[in-house]
Enzyme design. Structure first.
Site, PDB file in Angstrom:
ATOM      1  N   ASN A 141       0.811  -1.227   0.000  1.00 53.18           N
ATOM      2  CA  ASN A 141       0.000   0.000   0.000  1.00 53.18           C
ATOM      3  C   ASN A 141       0.840   1.270   0.000  1.00 53.18           C
ATOM      4  O   ASN A 141       0.374   2.312  -0.449  1.00 53.18           O
ATOM      5  CB  ASN A 141      -1.008   0.001   1.158  1.00 53.18           C
ATOM      6  N   CYS A 187      -3.124   1.522   6.782  1.00 52.58           N
ATOM      7  CA  CYS A 187      -3.241   0.779   8.046  1.00 52.58           C
ATOM      8  C   CYS A 187      -3.780   1.664   9.170  1.00 52.58           C
ATOM      9  O   CYS A 187      -4.501   1.206  10.043  1.00 52.58           O
ATOM     10  CB  CYS A 187      -1.891   0.198   8.433  1.00 52.58           C
TER      11      CYS A 187
HETATM   12  P1  NAD Z   1       0.105  -9.446   3.674  1.00 52.65           P
HETATM   13  O1  NAD Z   1       0.279  -9.847   5.088  1.00 52.65           O
HETATM   14  O2  NAD Z   1      -0.729 -10.295   2.787  1.00 52.65           O
HETATM   15  O3  NAD Z   1       1.524  -9.347   2.934  1.00 52.65           O
HETATM   16  C1  NAD Z   1       2.586  -8.551   3.435  1.00 52.65           C
HETATM   17  C2  NAD Z   1       3.906  -9.142   2.971  1.00 52.65           C
HETATM   18  O4  NAD Z   1       4.039 -10.450   3.517  1.00 52.65           O
HETATM   19  C3  NAD Z   1       4.030  -9.303   1.449  1.00 52.65           C
HETATM   20  O5  NAD Z   1       5.350  -8.973   1.062  1.00 52.65           O
HETATM   21  C4  NAD Z   1       3.785 -10.789   1.248  1.00 52.65           C
HETATM   22  O6  NAD Z   1       4.425 -11.306   0.104  1.00 52.65           O
HETATM   23  C5  NAD Z   1       4.409 -11.369   2.495  1.00 52.65           C
HETATM   24  N1  NAD Z   1       3.915 -12.707   2.852  1.00 52.65           N
HETATM   25  C6  NAD Z   1       2.708 -13.257   2.568  1.00 52.65           C
HETATM   26  N2  NAD Z   1       2.651 -14.518   3.063  1.00 52.65           N
HETATM   27  C7  NAD Z   1       3.842 -14.765   3.657  1.00 52.65           C
HETATM   28  C8  NAD Z   1       4.382 -15.876   4.358  1.00 52.65           C
HETATM   29  N3  NAD Z   1       3.701 -17.005   4.532  1.00 52.65           N
HETATM   30  N4  NAD Z   1       5.621 -15.773   4.870  1.00 52.65           N
HETATM   31  C9  NAD Z   1       6.330 -14.635   4.725  1.00 52.65           C
HETATM   32  N5  NAD Z   1       5.883 -13.563   4.047  1.00 52.65           N
HETATM   33  C10 NAD Z   1       4.647 -13.610   3.532  1.00 52.65           C
HETATM   34  O7  NAD Z   1      -0.429  -7.961   3.710  1.00 52.65           O
HETATM   35  P2  NAD Z   1      -0.838  -7.043   2.477  1.00 52.65           P
HETATM   36  O8  NAD Z   1      -2.179  -7.447   1.998  1.00 52.65           O
HETATM   37  O9  NAD Z   1       0.292  -6.981   1.521  1.00 52.65           O
HETATM   38  O10 NAD Z   1      -0.924  -5.623   3.196  1.00 52.65           O
HETATM   39  C11 NAD Z   1      -2.039  -5.178   3.882  1.00 52.65           C
HETATM   40  C12 NAD Z   1      -1.878  -5.343   5.368  1.00 52.65           C
HETATM   41  O11 NAD Z   1      -0.734  -4.645   5.828  1.00 52.65           O
HETATM   42  C13 NAD Z   1      -3.051  -4.764   6.131  1.00 52.65           C
HETATM   43  O12 NAD Z   1      -3.415  -5.622   7.173  1.00 52.65           O
HETATM   44  C14 NAD Z   1      -2.489  -3.457   6.667  1.00 52.65           C
HETATM   45  O13 NAD Z   1      -3.144  -2.949   7.806  1.00 52.65           O
HETATM   46  C15 NAD Z   1      -1.089  -3.842   6.957  1.00 52.65           C
HETATM   47  N6  NAD Z   1      -0.229  -2.655   7.060  1.00 52.65           N
HETATM   48  C16 NAD Z   1       0.245  -2.279   8.290  1.00 52.65           C
HETATM   49  C17 NAD Z   1       1.026  -1.139   8.413  1.00 52.65           C
HETATM   50  C18 NAD Z   1       1.535  -0.676   9.759  1.00 52.65           C
HETATM   51  O14 NAD Z   1       2.465   0.109   9.792  1.00 52.65           O
HETATM   52  N7  NAD Z   1       0.962  -1.118  10.848  1.00 52.65           N
HETATM   53  C19 NAD Z   1       1.326  -0.384   7.278  1.00 52.65           C
HETATM   54  C20 NAD Z   1       0.812  -0.786   6.060  1.00 52.65           C
HETATM   55  C21 NAD Z   1       0.046  -1.928   5.968  1.00 52.65           C
END
Ligand code: NAD
Length: 493
Positions: A157, A288
């Site tokens: 995002n 987020c």
């Molecule tokens: P996601 O958890 O699906 O993916 C995030 C990352 O994790 C990606 O690079 C993905 O390839 C990787 N990933 C997926 N499965 C994995 C696994 N089994 N092992 C290791 N890595 C893996 O999240 P998303 O859909 O990309 O992003 C949205 C989420 O991120 C929302 O929940 C949002 O709130 C959160 N977010 C949090 C913040 C914060 O600072 N708190 C900031 C931005 C987004």
């Protein structure tokens, strides 16, 4: 197959960056632009062998990088920041094509912040040393020693900003990094690799393994060579990463999802409250920190909803490259279906659609209408689950106690925003809100020195300022005996 994708005139290498070299993979995955759902590039799909190679390169580079005098390391990171600033326009146009966020936001705030993520921590590094302390005749020294290879796994995002918020302090701390960018927006991480090379970062200090979460991400999370695991993303993925990293006893820093409230009291600056509510549609709600649960005091609820609807209807939805656009598209078809599923289930459960409630049929593609649901029945899924789209709910409250109880009725705790004209109420209520960040009469004011992270299921740990170094370093206490000291005794304790 070409190793380069050319977007808006900018050439982006689609391979990994490992040990200062471009490395291909036998397989690739297709990166699609959310703006028009057209393929942008075939990206190297890393798996365990590429992760092994990257961790080995980062391990080999670690002793030299960790031993480099802080001022030299800081100077190199400043050069990285200079390179980012120089190529900010290229980064902005590529990121807009890749994740569909507004080009003007990338230009105005996101890319400048990317440079700051390096500059700020490089500068802070120079102030880390504390003078030795005298303790019962002994001299005590506290040092922040580099910990080793840091894994950085981040979402789409705000891909480059979120990745560098972790990469900047990790490198400043003297760690080497293996980054796994998001598969839905992988391109600017590759440009960052070019920038670090141009800045003169030694090979292996910064590595990028592209790939899918369950393949490259999972292999990285489970790798025994990792000494720190820094993850931004969703709660379910965080659980998988924690489980994978647990056997290696790796410290985790998790920044996860949220379902943050916006409390509007009857004594609030009305126009400010309306603006803050409509601001939650920023980045099509893929934020987020977004305050998607609006809680408004019942005496002004009707008037407030009418004003929010009027302002929200005036927000122009369209192509993120058009300066007139205020809300763009969602990141993927899968995500659009997910967002719509939440809205459909909410209405089936009895929620009323006050605005939007469906994909934007005029624009088609991945454009979802800004949506407001009110009233919403108590206990509805939409009040507790993170949608990560342009979907707000509005509920009312009567008393301050009820407002606080509703605001805190979430398993998340990333942020909370309140609007009130009463300074005493501001003190009272903000103290009772359970969240990593509380904004009073403002929103999204972020300082790189402040602790940032979430309570509850919104995360583990805090980063920002020296909190980042506390995570990325092994803090060490060294005690020097005074001259002529003859053994333990009175100084024990
Ligand atoms: P996601 O958890 O699906 O993916 C995030 C990352 O994790 C990606 O690079 C993905 O390839 C990787 N990933 C997926 N499965 C994995 C696994 N089994 N092992 C290791 N890595 C893996 O999240 P998303 O859909 O990309 O992003 C949205 C989420 O991120 C929302 O929940 C949002 O709130 C959160 N977010 C949090 C913040 C914060 O600072 N708190 C900031 C931005 C987004």
């Amino acid at each position: 197959m070409s190793d380069q994708a050319v977007l808006e005139g900018v050439s982006v290498d689609t391979r990994h960056w490992i040990g200062g070299q471009r490395v291909a993979s036998p397989g690739t995955f297709t990166d699609v632009s959310p703006i028009d759902e057209q393929p942008l590039a075939e990206i190297a799909a890393g798996r365990a062998p590429e992760v092994d190679q990257a961790v080995a390169a980062a391990q080999a580079a670690f002793p030299g990088w960790a031993a480099m005098p802080a001022a030299e390391r800081a100077a190199l990171l400043h050069r990285v920041a200079d390179g980012i600033d120089k190529r900010a326009e290229e980064l902005a146009v590529v990121e807009t094509r890749d994740n569909g966020s507004l080009l003007r936001s990338h230009r105005r705030s996101v890319m400048p912040r990317v440079g700051m993520n390096f500059r700020y921590f490089a500068d802070l590094l120079r102030d880390l040393a504390q003078p030795d302390r005298e303790i019962r005749g002994h001299r005590e020294r506290i040092t922040w020693d580099p910990a080793g290879v840091t894994a950085v796994i981040t979402p789409w995002n705000a891909p480059l900003m979120l990745a560098t918020w972790r990469i900047g302090p990790a490198l400043a701390a003297g760690n080497t990094v293996v980054a796994k960018p998001p598969e839905w927006a992988p391109l600017t991480a590759s440009l960052l690799a070019d920038i670090t090379a141009e800045a003169g970062l030694p090979p292996g200090v910064f590595n990028v393994v592209q790939g899918l979460g369950p393949e490259a991400g999972a292999a990285l999370a489970a790798h025994p060579g990792i000494r720190r695991m820094s993850f931004t993303g969703s709660v379910p993925t965080a659980g998988r990463i924690a489980a994978a990293a647990a056997p290696n006893i790796v410290p985790l820093s998790f920044e996860l999802g949220g379902k943050s409230p916006l409390l509007v009291f009857a004594d609030a600056d009305f126009d400010l409250a309306v603006s803050l509510a409509v601001e939650q549609f920023d980045n099509a709600g893929q934020v987020c920190l977004g305050a998607f649960r609006i809680l408004v005091q019942d005496s002004i609820a009707e008037e407030f909803l009418a004003a929010v609807l009027e302002k929200a209807r005036a927000v122009v939805q369209g192509d993120p490259r058009d300066p007139a656009t205020g809300i763009s598209c969602l990141v993927s078809r899968l995500h659009l279906e997910r967002v719509d599923g939440f809205v459909q289930r909410a209405t089936a459960a009895g929620a009323t659609v006050a605005l939007g409630g469906a994909p934007n049929r005029e624009l088609g593609g991945l454009f979802y209408q800004p949506t407001i649901l009110t009233p919403v029945p108590a206990g509805a899924e939409i009040l507790t689950e993170e949608v990560f789209g342009p979907v707000l709910t509005m509920q009312t409250f009567t008393s301050e106690d009820e407002a606080v109880a509703r605001a805190n009725a979430t398993r998340f705790g990333l942020a909370a925003t309140m609007v009130t004209g009463d300074p005493e109420r501001a003190e009272r209520v903000s103290a009772r809100l359970r969240a990593g960040t509380v904004w009073v009469n403002c929103f999204f004011v972020r300082d790189l020195g402040a602790p940032f992270g979430g309570s509850g299921q919104s995360g583990i740990g805090r980063e920002g300022g020296t909190h980042s170094f506390d995570f990325y370093c092994d803090l060490k206490n060294t005690v020097f005996a005074p001259n002529g000291w003859t053994g333990p005794g009175a100084s024990h304790g």
